[in-house]
Scaffold this active site. Sequence first.
Site, PDB file in Angstrom:
ATOM      1  N   ARG A 173     -79.125  31.838 -75.256  1.00 19.78           N
ATOM      2  CA  ARG A 173     -78.640  32.146 -76.600  1.00 19.78           C
ATOM      3  C   ARG A 173     -77.218  31.618 -76.737  1.00 19.78           C
ATOM      4  O   ARG A 173     -76.462  31.538 -75.756  1.00 19.78           O
ATOM      5  CB  ARG A 173     -78.690  33.641 -76.860  1.00 19.78           C
ATOM      6  CG  ARG A 173     -77.742  34.428 -76.017  1.00 19.78           C
ATOM      7  CD  ARG A 173     -77.987  35.941 -76.062  1.00 19.78           C
ATOM      8  NE  ARG A 173     -77.004  36.666 -75.299  1.00 19.78           N
ATOM      9  CZ  ARG A 173     -76.904  36.668 -73.981  1.00 19.78           C
ATOM     10  NH1 ARG A 173     -77.709  35.952 -73.253  1.00 19.78           N
ATOM     11  NH2 ARG A 173     -75.964  37.391 -73.381  1.00 19.78           N
ATOM     12  N   ALA A 225     -75.229  27.889 -66.094  1.00 19.17           N
ATOM     13  CA  ALA A 225     -76.064  27.975 -64.902  1.00 19.17           C
ATOM     14  C   ALA A 225     -77.100  29.088 -65.047  1.00 19.17           C
ATOM     15  O   ALA A 225     -76.802  30.177 -65.527  1.00 19.17           O
ATOM     16  CB  ALA A 225     -75.191  28.220 -63.680  1.00 19.17           C
ATOM     17  N   HIS A 278     -99.494  24.580 -70.237  1.00 20.77           N
ATOM     18  CA  HIS A 278    -100.941  24.766 -70.118  1.00 20.77           C
ATOM     19  C   HIS A 278    -101.422  25.575 -71.315  1.00 20.77           C
ATOM     20  O   HIS A 278    -100.656  26.330 -71.923  1.00 20.77           O
ATOM     21  CB  HIS A 278    -101.282  25.488 -68.817  1.00 20.77           C
ATOM     22  CG  HIS A 278    -101.139  24.605 -67.622  1.00 20.77           C
ATOM     23  ND1 HIS A 278    -102.133  23.762 -67.213  1.00 20.77           N
ATOM     24  CD2 HIS A 278    -100.110  24.423 -66.767  1.00 20.77           C
ATOM     25  CE1 HIS A 278    -101.732  23.102 -66.151  1.00 20.77           C
ATOM     26  NE2 HIS A 278    -100.502  23.478 -65.865  1.00 20.77           N
TER      27      HIS A 278
END
Length: 189
Positions: free
Chosen positions: A182, A162, A119
């Site tokens: 990272r 995960a 948005h």
Amino acid sequence: MKLDELLAALNAGQAITAGSPLHEAMHHASQSAMRVTGELNTGYHEPAQVRELLARLIGKPVDETVTLFPPFSADFGRNITLGKRIFINAGCRFQDQGGISIGDDCLIGHNAVLATLNHDLSPSRRADMHPAPITLGRNVWLGSNVTVLPGISIGDDSVVAAGAVVTRDVPAGSVVVGSPARVIRSVGG
């Protein structure tokens, strides 16, 4: 407005202004996607039936080597491209207006979110949306609860651990963790 015009605008990265004909067309297409995913996520379906429903959702053939475990949701459906030998685990959500391309041999863990819309940051334009594609190269593994943000490319053979939130491109052969994700090492071997 026709679907091909909407897809052309989305794939060109054109902003979707709130209340515009593009915005209305996008919402119309979303209703179709919700009908198909509603059917997909209701009751048990044999794997071939799941692929048939997935093909109806994305509007193109799905290779017989693709496996999807419902529930699954896509709030547009018509801008997903799937390779071969892909596994998509239960609970995944694809916001595909900006385009999602998944290469051969990818594994996508439980509850992964691939989001291709942002948005507008300006409060007066907050309802406007900006599409940007997500590309998963070949043999990418997304762990459970991964979130991939708009405009991201994840290189071949990479692993996203995960819970990671991917906010920038991932080089091929990398292992990434965390929020923001990272690189911690290369895949090796």
